[in-house]
Design an enzyme around this catalytic site. Structure first.
Site, short mmCIF file in Angstrom:
data_model
loop_
_atom_site.label_atom_id
_atom_site.label_comp_id
_atom_site.label_asym_id
_atom_site.label_seq_id
_atom_site.Cartn_x
_atom_site.Cartn_y
_atom_site.Cartn_z
N ARG A 1 0.93 -1.26 0.30
CA ARG A 1 0.18 -0.31 -0.04
C ARG A 1 0.79 1.40 0.10
O ARG A 1 0.29 2.45 0.40
CB ARG A 1 -0.85 -0.14 1.21
CG ARG A 1 -2.00 -0.87 1.24
CD ARG A 1 -3.02 -0.60 -0.20
NE ARG A 1 -4.28 -1.28 -0.73
CZ ARG A 1 -5.58 -1.48 0.51
NH1 ARG A 1 -5.54 -0.71 1.04
NH2 ARG A 1 -6.25 -2.59 0.33
N ARG B 1 -3.28 5.83 0.70
CA ARG B 1 -3.87 7.72 1.51
C ARG B 1 -3.19 8.18 2.55
O ARG B 1 -3.52 8.94 2.64
CB ARG B 1 -5.83 6.70 2.06
CG ARG B 1 -6.81 7.32 1.51
CD ARG B 1 -7.68 6.21 1.85
NE ARG B 1 -7.41 5.04 2.35
CZ ARG B 1 -8.46 4.52 3.06
NH1 ARG B 1 -9.48 4.64 3.50
NH2 ARG B 1 -7.94 2.87 2.78
N ARG C 1 -7.55 11.42 -5.60
CA ARG C 1 -8.52 10.61 -5.30
C ARG C 1 -9.89 11.10 -5.70
O ARG C 1 -11.09 11.22 -5.80
CB ARG C 1 -8.11 9.85 -3.97
CG ARG C 1 -9.39 9.34 -3.27
CD ARG C 1 -8.70 8.74 -1.89
NE ARG C 1 -9.87 8.00 -1.78
CZ ARG C 1 -10.19 7.78 -0.10
NH1 ARG C 1 -10.15 9.23 0.76
NH2 ARG C 1 -11.42 7.38 0.43
N ASP D 1 -6.84 -3.91 -7.63
CA ASP D 1 -7.37 -4.39 -6.58
C ASP D 1 -6.92 -5.83 -6.66
O ASP D 1 -7.35 -6.43 -8.30
CB ASP D 1 -8.56 -3.76 -5.99
CG ASP D 1 -8.93 -4.13 -4.64
OD1 ASP D 1 -8.05 -3.50 -3.54
OD2 ASP D 1 -9.35 -4.37 -4.46
N TYR E 1 -14.90 -12.48 -0.61
CA TYR E 1 -15.26 -11.40 -0.67
C TYR E 1 -16.51 -11.84 -1.21
O TYR E 1 -17.27 -10.43 -1.68
CB TYR E 1 -14.45 -10.47 -0.96
CG TYR E 1 -12.86 -9.44 -0.31
CD1 TYR E 1 -13.26 -9.28 0.62
CD2 TYR E 1 -12.03 -10.37 -0.23
CE1 TYR E 1 -12.94 -8.34 1.56
CE2 TYR E 1 -10.92 -9.17 1.06
CZ TYR E 1 -12.02 -8.57 1.25
OH TYR E 1 -10.37 -7.87 2.63
O1 CP3 Z 1 0.27 -0.15 -3.33
C1 CP3 Z 1 -0.27 -0.68 -3.35
O2 CP3 Z 1 -0.36 -1.63 -2.78
C2 CP3 Z 1 -0.66 -1.18 -4.35
C3 CP3 Z 1 -2.59 -1.24 -4.90
C4 CP3 Z 1 -3.12 -2.46 -3.95
C5 CP3 Z 1 -4.26 -2.15 -3.23
N1 CP3 Z 1 -4.87 -2.96 -2.98
C6 CP3 Z 1 -4.95 -0.97 -3.54
C7 CP3 Z 1 -6.20 -0.14 -3.06
C8 CP3 Z 1 -3.04 -4.09 -3.71
C9 CP3 Z 1 -1.65 -4.57 -3.62
C10 CP3 Z 1 -4.43 -4.08 -2.78
C11 CP3 Z 1 -4.50 -5.37 -2.37
C12 CP3 Z 1 -6.19 -5.52 -1.74
N2 CP3 Z 1 -6.60 -5.34 -1.89
C13 CP3 Z 1 -5.65 -6.77 -0.59
C14 CP3 Z 1 -4.98 -7.30 -0.14
C15 CP3 Z 1 -4.33 -6.84 0.76
C16 CP3 Z 1 -4.88 -6.65 2.03
O3 CP3 Z 1 -4.62 -4.95 2.37
O4 CP3 Z 1 -4.43 -6.92 3.32
C17 CP3 Z 1 -7.52 -6.56 -0.02
C18 CP3 Z 1 -7.77 -7.15 0.59
C19 CP3 Z 1 -7.91 -5.67 -0.82
C20 CP3 Z 1 -9.51 -5.82 -1.18
C21 CP3 Z 1 -9.82 -4.20 -0.50
N3 CP3 Z 1 -9.07 -3.28 -1.25
C22 CP3 Z 1 -10.22 -3.67 0.34
C23 CP3 Z 1 -11.27 -4.43 1.54
C24 CP3 Z 1 -10.44 -2.18 0.29
C25 CP3 Z 1 -11.73 -1.03 1.79
C26 CP3 Z 1 -10.36 -1.49 2.98
C27 CP3 Z 1 -9.03 -0.05 2.73
O5 CP3 Z 1 -7.64 -0.01 2.64
O6 CP3 Z 1 -9.80 1.19 2.76
C28 CP3 Z 1 -9.96 -2.52 -0.36
C29 CP3 Z 1 -9.58 -0.34 -1.37
C30 CP3 Z 1 -7.91 0.07 -1.64
N4 CP3 Z 1 -7.46 -1.06 -2.01
C31 CP3 Z 1 -8.00 0.85 -1.55
C32 CP3 Z 1 -5.92 0.89 -2.15
C33 CP3 Z 1 -5.08 2.10 -2.13
C34 CP3 Z 1 -7.93 2.45 -0.85
C35 CP3 Z 1 -8.71 2.76 -1.80
C36 CP3 Z 1 -9.57 4.23 -1.01
O7 CP3 Z 1 -9.42 4.91 -0.51
O8 CP3 Z 1 -9.04 5.04 -2.34
#
Ligand code: CP3
Length: 354
Positions: A25, A29, A38, A74, A160
């Site tokens: 990540r 954010r 965003r 994602d 999911y």
């Molecule tokens: O920078 C990076 O790591 C690359 C991009 C990336 C994202 N998600 C972007 C993202 C990667 C590799 C993921 C993987 C992901 N997505 C996982 C596995 C890793 C982990 O966190 O356990 C999972 C379970 C998801 C599913 C997911 N996506 C959830 C549960 C959420 C909401 C929770 C949160 O952190 O906001 C997301 C949204 C998400 N994916 C965001 C980002 C940058 C946040 C989106 C935003 O707020 O604009």
């Protein structure tokens, strides 16, 4: 060809001191420039518009000069590409119409994946060109950055798909596993095939490393872990390497605890991701020294910064000096993390002395 890149060297079995660094990540954010973008587009649009996805992928590289860029996307893009509706709702996270029976599964349209993931592959192609050009990207030197493509592992993505989003206890997943195991297995089998294909396409488009995120691997009992994590991971690795011989792959079985031993032994991965609950001193001696480790620093240390962070980061690096090691956190950067702490961490790791 690209063996000058440190991350690829580690994946190739080399030990590098100080270790190369990137953060899960790292595009997110906590970065002001991400928060600004965003405002302009919702999450799916950001993932599916190559200009935006490329820009967001490169933001942390410019600032911190990380050794790896991870494609901005994602793990839920794959179910979305199979026709399961996907929304990201502020404060709630991802929301999908849950799949709870055969009818739900039948409504998926995996035959359309190809067309729907095209923008993601375009982003990978552009990123590969940029990071392998003669020009530096911000703080990163020319040709020093490895491009990581990724997918969720079948079990985590199935969680999911079945729950319809995040869950506290995954009760619907376990209900299906016990009441309709054939259906759950069908979902896993579908995900093995589609994930392996999706990852092969990312590699074809220019991903230099693949990472499999199994965020919920740890919630399974050992027998179910074997069935839904080990065997599917093995099969995806086999399928990728059938097409791309020896391709470097990282696996991240979050919260696996002692199940990490069978995972390391049986999946043929080059590097294993460790969450912060794994005790390196305990697991190190029981896992083959040729397998690299990545991760383990508690994201809360990064949130807090200062001496604790520095000491813990140094301690992880010292403990892992004798094996291939990529520095990372035990899970993603927390959104409220101060940018200054990330600079501090990178500085600290890069300046580690003998
Ligand atoms: O920078 C990076 O790591 C690359 C991009 C990336 C994202 N998600 C972007 C993202 C990667 C590799 C993921 C993987 C992901 N997505 C996982 C596995 C890793 C982990 O966190 O356990 C999972 C379970 C998801 C599913 C997911 N996506 C959830 C549960 C959420 C909401 C929770 C949160 O952190 O906001 C997301 C949204 C998400 N994916 C965001 C980002 C940058 C946040 C989106 C935003 O707020 O604009």
């Amino acid at each position: 060809m690209q063996v000058s890149k440190k991350i690829l060297q580690v994946l190739n079995g080399q030990k590098i001191w100080p270790p190369p660094i990137w953060l899960m990540r790292q595009a997110g954010r906590f970065l002001p420039e991400f928060r600004e973008l965003r405002q302009q587009a919702d999450f799916l649009t950001r993932c599916l518009t190559p200009d935006l996805a490329v820009e967001i992928t490169l933001q942390p590289i410019r600032r911190f000069g990380f050794d790896a860029a991870i494609l901005f996307s994602d793990i839920l893009i794959l179910p979305w590409a199979m026709g399961q509706n996907l929304e990201f709702i502020e404060g709630k996270g991802p929301v999908l119409p849950p799949i709870r029976n055969e009818e739900g599964l039948k409504q998926l349209t995996p035959e359309n994946i190809q067309q729907k993931i095209e923008p993601v592959l375009t982003s990978v192609r552009i990123l590969n060109k940029l990071i392998n050009s003669e020009q530096s990207i911000g703080l990163a030197k020319a040709k020093s950055v490895s491009l990581i493509g990724f997918a969720g592992s079948p079990f985590t993505v199935a969680c999911y798909m079945v729950e319809g989003g995040s869950s506290r206890d995954f009760s619907n997943v376990f209900k299906m596993i016990y009441q309709n195991p054939a259906l759950f297995q069908k979902i896993i089998d579908l995900l093995v095939t589609t994930t392996a294909d999706y990852l092969c396409q990312q590699i074809e488009a220019g991903a230099e490393v693949i990472m499999l995120f199994d965020s919920w691997a740890g919630i399974l009992s050992p027998n179910l872990f074997r069935q839904f994590v080990l065997l599917p991971t093995q099969e995806i690795v086999r399928r990728i390497r059938e097409q791309f011989h020896d391709f470097p792959i990282i696996g991240f079985p979050r919260l696996a605890g002692t199940k990490i031993f069978s995972y390391a032994k049986e999946t043929n991965l080059n590097v294993i991701g460790l969450d912060q609950t794994e005790d390196i001193s305990v697991i190190d001696s029981s896992i083959d020294n040729n397998i690299g480790f990545q991760g383990n620093l508690d994201p809360f240390y990064l949130l807090n910064g200062g001496n604790y962070m520095a000491q813990n980061a140094a301690s992880i690096c010292q403990k892992l000096r004798h094996r291939p090691h990529i520095f990372n956190l035990g899970h993603g950067v927390l959104p409220t993390t101060p940018v200054e702490h990330v600079y501090e961490l990178v500085e600290h790791v890069r300046n580690l002395k003998d």
